[in-house]
Design a protein around this motif. Structure first.
Motif, PDB file in Angstrom:
ATOM      1  N   ASP A   1       0.372   7.159   1.602  1.00 54.78           N
ATOM      2  CA  ASP A   1      -0.814   7.905   1.950  1.00 54.78           C
ATOM      3  C   ASP A   1      -2.016   7.063   2.601  1.00 54.78           C
ATOM      4  N   GLN A   2      -1.838   5.826   2.247  1.00 50.24           N
ATOM      5  CA  GLN A   2      -3.085   5.150   2.329  1.00 50.24           C
ATOM      6  C   GLN A   2      -3.059   4.307   3.721  1.00 50.24           C
TER       7      GLN A   2
ATOM      8  N   SER B   1       9.082  -0.223  -5.781  1.00 49.44           N
ATOM      9  CA  SER B   1       8.287   0.914  -5.780  1.00 49.44           C
ATOM     10  C   SER B   1       7.169   0.803  -6.766  1.00 49.44           C
ATOM     11  N   TYR B   2       7.045  -0.017  -7.484  1.00 44.02           N
ATOM     12  CA  TYR B   2       5.969  -0.352  -8.380  1.00 44.02           C
ATOM     13  C   TYR B   2       5.094  -1.420  -8.066  1.00 44.02           C
ATOM     14  N   TRP B   3       3.678  -1.185  -8.299  1.00 40.51           N
ATOM     15  CA  TRP B   3       2.612  -2.090  -7.898  1.00 40.51           C
ATOM     16  C   TRP B   3       2.990  -3.376  -8.485  1.00 40.51           C
TER      17      TRP B   3
ATOM     18  N   SER C   1       8.003   8.808  -8.143  1.00 41.08           N
ATOM     19  CA  SER C   1       6.887   9.242  -6.936  1.00 41.08           C
ATOM     20  C   SER C   1       7.175  10.125  -6.029  1.00 41.08           C
TER      21      SER C   1
ATOM     22  N   GLN D   1       3.462   8.664  -2.180  1.00 41.42           N
ATOM     23  CA  GLN D   1       3.213   7.600  -3.268  1.00 41.42           C
ATOM     24  C   GLN D   1       4.267   6.540  -2.954  1.00 41.42           C
ATOM     25  N   GLY D   2       4.933   6.534  -1.882  1.00 47.90           N
ATOM     26  CA  GLY D   2       6.044   5.570  -1.670  1.00 47.90           C
ATOM     27  C   GLY D   2       5.270   4.205  -1.163  1.00 47.90           C
ATOM     28  N   LEU D   3       5.713   3.119  -1.768  1.00 52.14           N
ATOM     29  CA  LEU D   3       5.158   1.908  -1.593  1.00 52.14           C
ATOM     30  C   LEU D   3       5.653   1.237  -0.376  1.00 52.14           C
TER      31      LEU D   3
ATOM     32  N   TRP E   1      10.646   4.310  -2.839  1.00 53.08           N
ATOM     33  CA  TRP E   1       9.951   5.356  -3.754  1.00 53.08           C
ATOM     34  C   TRP E   1      10.575   5.347  -5.139  1.00 53.08           C
TER      35      TRP E   1
ATOM     36  N   SER F   1       0.832  -1.037  -0.047  1.00 53.64           N
ATOM     37  CA  SER F   1      -0.004   0.027  -0.030  1.00 53.64           C
ATOM     38  C   SER F   1       0.894   1.342   0.110  1.00 53.64           C
ATOM     39  N   THR F   2       0.410   2.193  -0.233  1.00 50.04           N
ATOM     40  CA  THR F   2       1.379   3.573  -0.382  1.00 50.04           C
ATOM     41  C   THR F   2       1.213   4.127   0.923  1.00 50.04           C
TER      42      THR F   2
END
Lengths: 891, 427
Positions: free
Chosen positions: A113-114, B340-342, B412, B416-418, B408, A110-111
């Motif tokens: 922000d979430q 850092s990518y889905w 991003s 938006q960092g995962l 990141w 998840s990011t």
């Protein structure tokens, strides 16, 4: 051995460059194998590769929940993870991650922000670094304070002499501040939304609440519900129309992310201390374009203080504040103070001295809650009515022998070069023994357009400071132009024992044009071994100048708990006004059959805990459809149990086993006026906005020797739901039954109940239901219990007959597995029968199978599982529901 | 006391010590002997005879049976075989540490103590004794639902390593969503029927939208040459069916691996290199033969104190270029190379990746910061630079393994960092 010995002597005598021969392994050091070495002894601790650090402790859990129903599946994952430990001597780590409601998958992504909460903190000595969620709090300056929770980086150093913190963060919140007046008879239900009506989301814990310039303590003095932003005062705080309420808080906003940065440094050496504070918040350009009301703000300030012991103290403060970085010119504000070493409350002979001043220009937009209240009370000015201002205030006094303290005070306020506001007072305080008496006379002179204002004020008051009976009284007279006001009050403080404290006060006010008010308030708290109680009461009657009709308002809250062996009783009575913003449950529609809540269109009601629901509970929301209504609430609750045997000391016979219970509850809320007496007739409930009335009696006979428990109960209730549903129903119920153990393993449970349901709104009707129940329970070895049960229910022509069998297997300390099967036959069904009576069964023969298990595995994994199957014979109506949760704990 | 006296005498009598070259030479000779069946060899003072070194070899010794602590679940025979200390072979002292590291790399053991040596009471046999602590090996995760109409929905993942101490491993994975279905299994058996090889079987079925589907079955044979080097030959068949055609390709693969890391998971030093080349037969005359090659190199260096560095180089490519590769054949960069990518969002035909990592190592955990740069060719054939950075934490305890990573990408923003979290609770 021989060789070693020889080489040693060779080295010694001739070539002792090596004391011993070079070798990697000595024969002696390799013991002869013995299979006994394979035995593990306690001394054989496992080898530790790296023993100079303790492993990091992990705690928390991850859980996985899934429900499958008739028409779909819902899946949810939750994660809660914390770590703590020493990663290097003196360096500690603390971290937390909370993420709820995740989509399923082995790797959760998840990011930032979430995510719900994340932070990583490194602590070493006096310093600490936090990455993630942090809060920056700094109250050392009087002109500007920073209290902000954000996400980013935060550095902190807390030294003996020097300390500092710095942070950089971003968060989707907006700072708000509001001010409003209290209302007579209303202690709760104040909305903090800037427009006074909107439903807003407050960042929990971000608020600062002031009553008449005095900061209040969260949880003790007030409770602010972050959902909707509803403020309730607690305890003895009863704000009225002359009480000024100021609230500063952060609101969650949608979209728009605020950037935030702040720093603070302080240094103390000897009598000197220094503080520097800077803070700024701004919005990235592209986001502020869509939200024009948002602007950046930055403040820089410093404070230098010198505390010279006997000589007194001095401090100076300067702040530059800039609102909206586009304008470019910062506003300035300065404040300073000089004061003697003795405080005004202290009892010591000698000189007292206090001078403070401030200067601020119109561009300065500092937020000062205390200052704006002082403007109002001291100068009669509303905040920001004098943007460009200078203020000086001086107070001098000298305490003589006999505890007399005469004093003079004077002040000037105005724009630079034009001090339009002046005040002066003279007074004397007398503090012999435990009594404090004060007399003061003051004048305020204001040159205002179009008419100058002059106000005379006389205050006389006296107060007993100690003892269990502390009377106090006072008088305040105010003359301003032709307007005259008189306030008189008298009160007592009582108790002050360890178990009892209380206060009472009578107050009268005579205002101009024959307007008046009288007010009586009282509060009391007591705590004993067997009882605990509180009492709060306010009665106020006031007449306005316009129509001279008087109105009354009440607040009353009485609570008493009494618990002894023979009597257990609880009593609650509430009376008061509240601005009603009910929180109503929000039902979320889920794939049909996977929920546990069903909508019954006949009663207009959501029924919970059903087999095949279409909804689940998704939190609560504020019901705004009722508008901004002020309701008067009257509630009375009483619940008590009495054991006559224990009360009268009876050790034998029927009376010893008897226990009687009675409970009564009445609650009514009405916009039409106060119900002075708690509602006790059903039509009162029907006419009110909402309310309920319940009366129930219980008789219990428990004989442990005979393993017998008999119960007899009867009750009536009427309820009207709040909000848009407007449902009114009543219920009368009588029942009796018993539980009897036979031998060690058998148990018998027969029961009968008669219930009459009545529904007035939305569909009128009445249903009389009789129910017989007979259950038998047998306990087998290995913690297995089998319970067959039969149940027969009639309502007019309706017959519901249910046979069921349940088997339970318990696992000591681990959990249990349960399986149940029931066969239900329903006949004589007709339209318009509430769901409560048919329990959702349809005409015909229904099978229902239920299996559930919960099990703790190795103290790390908790499994919960439930399966339900229901089918109606002769039709294709079959439904399954499977739900399961796995929770893995880490420690 | 005597030793002190003699040492002090040395200093007085000899103003010039022997050169370090002499000493190194003596050590070298001694190492040769101790690693060739003479563990108790001694070299007398080299300063005496510069030209002829005096060596006392002692008796020749061979390895006996490797022993391990009795409370371990591990099969002792298999353990002895896996230690690669062959019974009857001449003793090589340096193999003890190599063997320990080799055992730790299986990730079946939380700890393997340095070997303790014993002598056989009757023969010149040296018995190495390892004390081990095993990891919990079972892992089951997932959810599922069975429904009329929908059928099976959900995900199941089960992994069992070193089943009942016999070294067998089984992995089953099944996923079903409304869009796609996938099932896969893997089974490996060490030394079946006493052969000196390990055998593994892999199979999977994959179905996307009922428009594309593929099935494959692979059989592999692995040989461990020594402590570091191993080779695997695999061969299999893959059948791909799309809406209008069906393709069957036979594949042959060779995997060469050199692994010198000190333990797994959480390696601290050593390096690892592998190369995987594969060739697939042409399905028809229009369809050309296919080939793939993938290689990676990872180096782990301890720096100061608990601080260490890791350098990884990885690349992979598919031939022929720009053929219509199926989704499961492409390299899934997101989630595996780039964090850092889905996951599942970046598929590539060819890529080169390099990553640098700094970590702070604890007993069972590490904190790390990393930066990765990737040059990859996307499915449309264009080459792009991708980069990312981030930090994370990894911990492997007795029953739980946690891998948490915050990353990141180059583009991003902060928010938006995962965050990727993988938690495995084993039983």
């Amino acid at each position: 051995m021989r060789i070693r010995g020889l080489s040693f002597w060779m080295c010694f005598a001739l070539y002792p460059a090596w004391a011993e021969p070079l070798e990697f392994l000595q024969l002696d050091s390799v013991p002869i194998w013995n299979p006994g070495f394979l035995q593990v002894t306690e001394e054989d601790q496992y080898p530790v590769l790296d023993n100079d650090s303790t492993p990091l402790e992990i705690n928390g859990y991850k859980s996985f929940r899934m429900v499958t129903g008739a028409d779909g599946v819902s899946v949810e994952q939750n994660l809660r993870l914390g770590i703590v430990g020493e990663v290097h001597p003196g360096w500690f780590v603390e971290a937390r991650l909370v993420d709820e409601g995740l989509a399923p998958g082995e790797v959760r992504v998840s990011t930032l922000d979430q995510i719900d909460e994340i932070y990583f903190r490194l602590l070493h000595g006096k310093g600490r670094i936090t990455l993630g969620n942090f809060s920056f709090n700094q109250d050392s300056l009087s002109l500007v304070q920073v209290n902000h929770a954000s996400m980013g980086a935060h550095l902190e150093w807390l030294g003996d002499q020097a300390s500092g913190q710095w942070s950089l963060g971003r968060d989707p919140v907006q700072r708000r501040s509001v001010a409003f007046w209290g209302r007579d008879g209303q202690q709760g239900g104040y909305l903090v939304a800037p427009d006074g009506i909107s439903d807003i989301a407050v960042v929990p814990g971000s608020e600062r609440v002031y009553l008449n310039g005095k900061p209040l303590q969260a949880g003790v003095d007030y409770w602010l519900n972050p959902v909707g932003g509803v403020l309730d005062f607690k305890g003895l705080l009863l704000p009225g129309p002359r009480d000024y309420i100021q609230v500063e808080f952060e609101e969650h906003t949608i979209g728009g992310v605020q950037q935030f940065s702040a720093g603070h440094a302080s240094y103390r050496t000897g009598p000197l201390s220094l503080h520097l504070l800077g803070s700024g918040s701004w919005y990235p350009a592209q986001e502020s374009d869509t939200a024009l009301q948002r602007h950046g703000q930055s403040d820089w300030g410093g404070r230098i203080a010198w505390n010279a012991g006997d000589l007194g103290s001095l401090w100076l403060e300067a702040v530059l504040g800039k609102v909206d970085s586009a304008s470019g010119i910062p506003g300035k504000a300065y404040a300073w103070a000089l004061q003697g070493d003795k405080s005004w409350e202290e009892r010591a002979r000698g000189f007292r001295f206090e001078y403070h001043g401030s200067l601020r220009d119109s561009l300065f937009k500092g937020k000062q809650m205390v200052q704006s209240y002082e403007d109002l009370s001291r100068w009669g000015l509303f905040p920001e009515s004098l943007p460009n201002r200078t203020e000086h205030q001086l107070k001098l006094g000298f305490e003589f022998q006999g505890n007399w303290l005469p004093w003079v005070e004077g002040g000037l306020l105005g724009e630079p070069g034009n001090m339009a506001y002046r005040n002066a007072s003279i007074g004397i305080d007398h503090k012999p023994g435990e009594v404090l008496s004060q007399v003061q006379l003051g004048i305020l002179d204001a040159k205002e357009d179009p008419v100058d204002r002059r106000r005379w004020e006389l205050v006389a008051k006296s107060e007993d400071l100690e003892g269990w009976w502390r009377p106090r009284s006072g008088l305040l007279g105010e003359v301003s132009g032709v307007r005259m006001e008189m306030h008189a009050w008298s009160g007592i403080g009582y108790g002050d024992f360890s178990w009892l404290t209380g206060n009472g006060e009578v107050r009268g006010e005579w205002l101009e044009d024959s307007a008046w008010s009288r007010d009586f308030r009282h509060s009391l708290e007591m705590v004993g071994k067997t009882f605990q109680g509180s009492s709060l009461f306010q009665w106020k009657e006031s007449a306005t100048a316009l129509d001279r009709t008087s109105g009354q308002s009440w607040i009353s809250d009485q609570q008493l708990h009494w618990n002894t062996e023979s009597v257990q009783s609880q009593f609650t009575h509430r009376l008061g006004k509240t601005q009603e913003h009910p929180l109503v449950p929000n039902y979320k529609r889920v794939p049909a059959g996977t929920g546990d809540i069903l909508y019954d269109s006949l009663t207009g009601n959501y029924v919970e805990n059903v087999d095949m629901g279409d909804f689940v509970l998704d939190g609560y929301v504020r019901e705004d459809s009722l508008g901004d209504q002020i309701l008067a609430e009257t509630a009375l609750e009483w619940e008590g149990w009495i054991s006559p045997g224990s009360l009268l000391g009876i050790r034998k016979g029927f009376l010893r086993d008897l226990r009687l219970g009675l409970s009564a509850a009445s609650s009514v809320r009405d916009s039409m006026g106060v119900h002075w007496i708690p509602a006790w007739r059903t039509h009162e409930i029907r006419q009110a906005n909402d309310g309920s009335l319940k009366l129930a009696g219980n008789v219990e006979i428990m004989n442990q020797a005979a393993d017998f428990l008999g119960t007899l109960d009867a009750g009536i209730s009427v309820a009207k739901q709040p909000g848009g549903y407007g449902q009114i129903e009543d219920e009368k119920r009588q029942g009796f039954g018993f539980e009897k153990g036979i031998g060690e393993t058998w148990r018998l449970e027969p029961r009968y109940a008669r219930t009459i349901f009545g529904l007035l709104e939305p569909t009128p009707g009445e249903w009389t239901m009789n129910e017989w129940e007979f259950a038998l329970e047998k306990e087998f070895p290995m913690e297995i219990r089998i319970k067959p049960k039969t149940r027969y229910r009639t309502m007019e022509s309706l017959r519901l007959w249910q046979q069921s069998l349940s088997i339970t297997k318990s696992f000591q300390d681990h959990g249990e597995v349960q399986m149940g099967y029931s066969l239900t036959s329903l006949s004589g069904f007709r339209e318009l029968i509430p769901w409560k009576i048919t329990e959702g069964y349809a005409e015909g023969l229904s099978h229902r199978f239920e299996a559930s298990a919960n099990y703790d595995f190795q103290e790390r994994i908790r499994l919960q599982f439930q399966y339900l199957f229901r089918s109606l014979q002769g039709s294709n109506s079959q439904s399954h529901r499977l739900s399961g949760e796995v929770r893995a704990f880490f420690q | 006391m005597m030793r002190w006296i003699s040492l002090s005498l040395i200093l007085v009598l000899h103003a010039y010590p022997c050169t370090s070259q002499d000493s190194a030479h003596a050590r070298h000779v001694l190492r040769e002997w101790t690693n060739n069946g003479f563990p108790f060899a001694q070299v007398l003072d080299p300063c005496v005879h510069r030209d002829s070194l005096v060596l006392v070899p002692g008796e020749g010794w061979v390895w006996g049976t490797v022993e391990l602590n009795q409370d371990a679940q591990m099969d002792p025979d298999l353990f002895a075989r896996m230690s690669l200390l062959e019974k009857g072979a001449p003793v090589r002292l340096e193999d003890l540490e190599k063997s320990r590291r080799h055992l730790l790399r299986t990730s079946w053991f939380a700890e393997v103590s340095p070997a303790k040596l014993y002598r056989s009471p009757t023969r010149n046999q040296m018995i190495p004794f390892f004390r081990i602590r095993e990891n919990r090996s079972g892992l089951v995760e997932g959810w599922m639902s069975l429904q009329e109409g929908e059928g099976f929905l959900g995900r199941v993942f089960a992994q069992f390593d070193n089943i009942s101490g016999k070294g067998r491993s089984l992995q089953i994975q099944a996923e079903s969503s409304k869009e796609s279905r996938k099932a896969a299994f893997h089974y490996a058996e060490p030394y079946p029927l006493g052969w000196p090889f390990s055998v593994g079987v892999d199979g999977s079925i994959w179905n996307l939208d009922s428009t594309q589907s593929s099935a494959e079955l692979f059989l592999g044979i692995g040989w461990q040459q020594n402590f570091e080097w191993s080779y695997t030959i695999a061969s299999g068949v893959r059948e791909v069916q799309s809406s209008d055609q069906r393709m069957t390709t036979y594949w042959g693969n060779l995997l060469i691996m050199r692994d010198g890391r000190d333990r797994l998971p959480l390696p601290r030093q050593g390096w690892m290199w592998d190369l995987d080349v594969g060739a697939g037969s042409p399905d028809s005359e229009e369809d050309p033969a296919k080939a793939k090659m993938q290689s990676s190199l990872a180096i782990w260096l301890p720096l100061v104190n608990r601080l260490g560095a890791g350098i990884t180089l990885e690349s992979g490519t598919l031939w022929p270029r720009h053929a219509n590769w199926l989704m499961p054949e492409l390299y899934p960069l997101a989630g595996e190379v780039l964090h850092s990518y889905w996951p599942g969002s970046l598929l590539s035909q060819s890529f080169v990746a390099t990553s640098l990592e700094l970590h702070w190592m604890l007993q069972e955990a590490r904190f790390f910061a990393f930066a990765t740069g990737v040059r990859a060719e996307d499915v449309l054939g264009s080459w792009n630079w991708l980069g990312e950075y981030g930090f994370g934490w990894e911990q492997h305890g007795e029953g739980v393994g946690i891998d948490l990573r915050l990353a990141w990408s180059k583009k991003s923003s902060f928010g938006q960092g995962l965050i990727g979290v993988a938690i495995r609770t084993r039983f």
